[in-house]
Scaffold this motif. Structure first.
Motif, PDB file in Angstrom:
ATOM      1  N   GLY A   1       0.774  -1.114  -0.050  1.00  0.00           N
ATOM      2  CA  GLY A   1       0.153   0.148  -0.108  1.00  0.00           C
ATOM      3  C   GLY A   1       0.813   1.371  -0.009  1.00  0.00           C
ATOM      4  N   VAL A   2       0.263   2.298  -0.363  1.00  0.00           N
ATOM      5  CA  VAL A   2       0.976   3.560  -0.328  1.00  0.00           C
ATOM      6  C   VAL A   2       1.086   4.136   1.103  1.00  0.00           C
ATOM      7  N   THR A   3       2.068   4.917   1.351  1.00  0.00           N
ATOM      8  CA  THR A   3       2.500   5.368   2.762  1.00  0.00           C
ATOM      9  C   THR A   3       2.076   7.164   2.683  1.00  0.00           C
ATOM     10  N   THR A   4       1.839   7.478   1.779  1.00  0.00           N
ATOM     11  CA  THR A   4       1.855   9.093   1.693  1.00  0.00           C
ATOM     12  C   THR A   4       0.293   9.280   2.586  1.00  0.00           C
ATOM     13  N   THR A   5      -0.767   8.607   2.547  1.00  0.00           N
ATOM     14  CA  THR A   5      -1.706   8.796   3.262  1.00  0.00           C
ATOM     15  C   THR A   5      -1.363   8.818   4.876  1.00  0.00           C
ATOM     16  N   SER A   6      -0.643   7.592   5.215  1.00  0.00           N
ATOM     17  CA  SER A   6      -0.400   7.282   6.370  1.00  0.00           C
ATOM     18  C   SER A   6       0.607   8.390   7.043  1.00  0.00           C
ATOM     19  N   ILE A   7       1.441   8.984   6.369  1.00  0.00           N
ATOM     20  CA  ILE A   7       2.214  10.093   6.654  1.00  0.00           C
ATOM     21  C   ILE A   7       1.474  11.234   7.063  1.00  0.00           C
ATOM     22  N   GLY A   8       0.376  11.438   6.165  1.00  0.00           N
ATOM     23  CA  GLY A   8      -0.425  12.795   6.403  1.00  0.00           C
ATOM     24  C   GLY A   8      -1.226  12.473   7.804  1.00  0.00           C
ATOM     25  N   LEU A   9      -1.458  11.007   8.005  1.00  0.00           N
ATOM     26  CA  LEU A   9      -2.203  10.939   9.363  1.00  0.00           C
ATOM     27  C   LEU A   9      -1.484  11.051  10.422  1.00  0.00           C
ATOM     28  N   SER A  10       0.022  10.720  10.306  1.00  0.00           N
ATOM     29  CA  SER A  10       0.953  11.000  11.504  1.00  0.00           C
ATOM     30  C   SER A  10       0.944  12.396  11.525  1.00  0.00           C
ATOM     31  N   VAL A  11       1.003  13.293  10.662  1.00  0.00           N
ATOM     32  CA  VAL A  11       1.306  14.592  10.631  1.00  0.00           C
ATOM     33  C   VAL A  11       0.139  15.098  11.175  1.00  0.00           C
ATOM     34  N   ALA A  12      -1.156  14.817  10.891  1.00  0.00           N
ATOM     35  CA  ALA A  12      -2.448  15.256  11.577  1.00  0.00           C
ATOM     36  C   ALA A  12      -2.165  14.910  13.230  1.00  0.00           C
ATOM     37  N   SER A  13      -1.835  13.697  13.422  1.00  0.00           N
ATOM     38  CA  SER A  13      -1.789  13.271  15.015  1.00  0.00           C
ATOM     39  C   SER A  13      -0.914  14.357  15.638  1.00  0.00           C
ATOM     40  N   ILE A  14       0.181  14.602  14.949  1.00  0.00           N
ATOM     41  CA  ILE A  14       1.118  15.591  15.731  1.00  0.00           C
ATOM     42  C   ILE A  14       0.287  17.031  16.127  1.00  0.00           C
ATOM     43  N   HIS A  15      -0.469  17.387  14.855  1.00  0.00           N
ATOM     44  CA  HIS A  15      -0.861  18.687  15.298  1.00  0.00           C
ATOM     45  C   HIS A  15      -1.943  18.755  16.053  1.00  0.00           C
ATOM     46  N   THR A  16      -2.701  17.565  16.440  1.00  0.00           N
ATOM     47  CA  THR A  16      -3.704  17.403  17.236  1.00  0.00           C
ATOM     48  C   THR A  16      -3.514  16.906  18.622  1.00  0.00           C
ATOM     49  N   CYS A  17      -2.084  16.565  18.944  1.00  0.00           N
ATOM     50  CA  CYS A  17      -1.659  15.923  20.097  1.00  0.00           C
ATOM     51  C   CYS A  17      -2.369  14.797  20.034  1.00  0.00           C
ATOM     52  N   GLY A  18      -2.651  13.962  19.161  1.00  0.00           N
ATOM     53  CA  GLY A  18      -3.500  12.596  19.265  1.00  0.00           C
ATOM     54  C   GLY A  18      -2.604  11.463  18.985  1.00  0.00           C
ATOM     55  N   ARG A  19      -3.437  10.460  18.825  1.00  0.00           N
ATOM     56  CA  ARG A  19      -2.721   9.289  18.608  1.00  0.00           C
ATOM     57  C   ARG A  19      -2.911   8.609  17.169  1.00  0.00           C
ATOM     58  N   HIS A  20      -1.850   8.101  16.346  1.00  0.00           N
ATOM     59  CA  HIS A  20      -2.255   7.322  15.095  1.00  0.00           C
ATOM     60  C   HIS A  20      -1.866   6.049  15.343  1.00  0.00           C
ATOM     61  N   VAL A  21      -2.902   5.406  14.795  1.00  0.00           N
ATOM     62  CA  VAL A  21      -2.576   3.641  14.970  1.00  0.00           C
ATOM     63  C   VAL A  21      -2.840   3.115  13.791  1.00  0.00           C
ATOM     64  N   CYS A  22      -1.985   2.548  13.273  1.00  0.00           N
ATOM     65  CA  CYS A  22      -2.196   1.558  12.134  1.00  0.00           C
ATOM     66  C   CYS A  22      -2.388  -0.100  12.379  1.00  0.00           C
ATOM     67  N   ILE A  23      -3.398  -0.554  11.555  1.00  0.00           N
ATOM     68  CA  ILE A  23      -3.670  -1.837  11.964  1.00  0.00           C
ATOM     69  C   ILE A  23      -3.205  -2.751  10.750  1.00  0.00           C
ATOM     70  N   ALA A  24      -2.503  -3.502  10.781  1.00  0.00           N
ATOM     71  CA  ALA A  24      -1.571  -4.119   9.742  1.00  0.00           C
ATOM     72  C   ALA A  24      -2.039  -5.964   9.843  1.00  0.00           C
ATOM     73  N   PRO A  25      -2.425  -6.418   8.715  1.00  0.00           N
ATOM     74  CA  PRO A  25      -3.125  -8.090   8.948  1.00  0.00           C
ATOM     75  C   PRO A  25      -1.852  -8.884   9.360  1.00  0.00           C
ATOM     76  N   ASP A  26      -0.583  -8.626   9.017  1.00  0.00           N
ATOM     77  CA  ASP A  26       0.420  -9.691   9.466  1.00  0.00           C
ATOM     78  C   ASP A  26       1.837  -8.907   9.564  1.00  0.00           C
ATOM     79  N   GLU A  27       2.656  -9.810  10.391  1.00  0.00           N
ATOM     80  CA  GLU A  27       4.131  -9.106  10.671  1.00  0.00           C
ATOM     81  C   GLU A  27       4.801  -8.762   9.630  1.00  0.00           C
ATOM     82  N   ASP A  28       4.728  -9.458   8.395  1.00  0.00           N
ATOM     83  CA  ASP A  28       5.356  -8.780   7.086  1.00  0.00           C
ATOM     84  C   ASP A  28       4.766  -7.425   6.665  1.00  0.00           C
TER      85      ASP A  28
END
Length: 135
Positions: free
Chosen positions: A53-80
């Protein structure tokens, strides 16, 4: 929690995402998603992600969490998937929390303010059914 739109925070997250993703040709979904999550002051931002998958959206979500003093959680289906995601995000200077498991199970007990689901998995309905949303 009452959601209140903050155009200032949205604009800051938008601009940092542009710089973080090094996008030079117009706007993209990552910038918009970052601005939306930050602008609504999302404290718990959750995404699902699969290998390749692309990670640009993930980067954007992390940036958003920094600006809101929030928490960014990613759910991945497996260890790989987790390893690939973590490596890509570390390369971008980000380090969101990563949970391995089925998204439908992982979201149980979370009160989510902003959710982004990997559309390749076709499990949006099942995830939304199990999720609890704040706001």
């Amino acid at each position: 929690m009452k959601l209140v739109w903050s155009p200032e925070i949205a604009a800051k997250a938008f601009m940092v995402t542009v710089k973080s993703c090094e996008l030079s040709e117009g706007s993209s979904a990552a910038e918009l998603i970052s601005a939306m999550a930050a602008g609504w002051d999302a404290k718990l931002i959750v995404e699902t992600w699969s290998r390749g998958g692309v990670t640009t959206t993930s980067i954007g979500l992390s940036v958003a969490s920094i600006h809101t003093c929030g928490r960014h959680v990613c759910i991945a289906p497996d260890e790989d998937s987790k390893a690939e995601y973590t490596a890509a995000m570390e390369k971008a200077g980000m380090s969101p929390e990563v949970i391995v498991g089925e998204p439908e199970e992982a979201v149980k007990g979370m009160i989510i303010d902003f959710l982004v689901v990997d559309s390749r998995e076709n499990n949006l309905g099942r995830i939304v059914k199990e999720a609890k949303f704040g706001g």
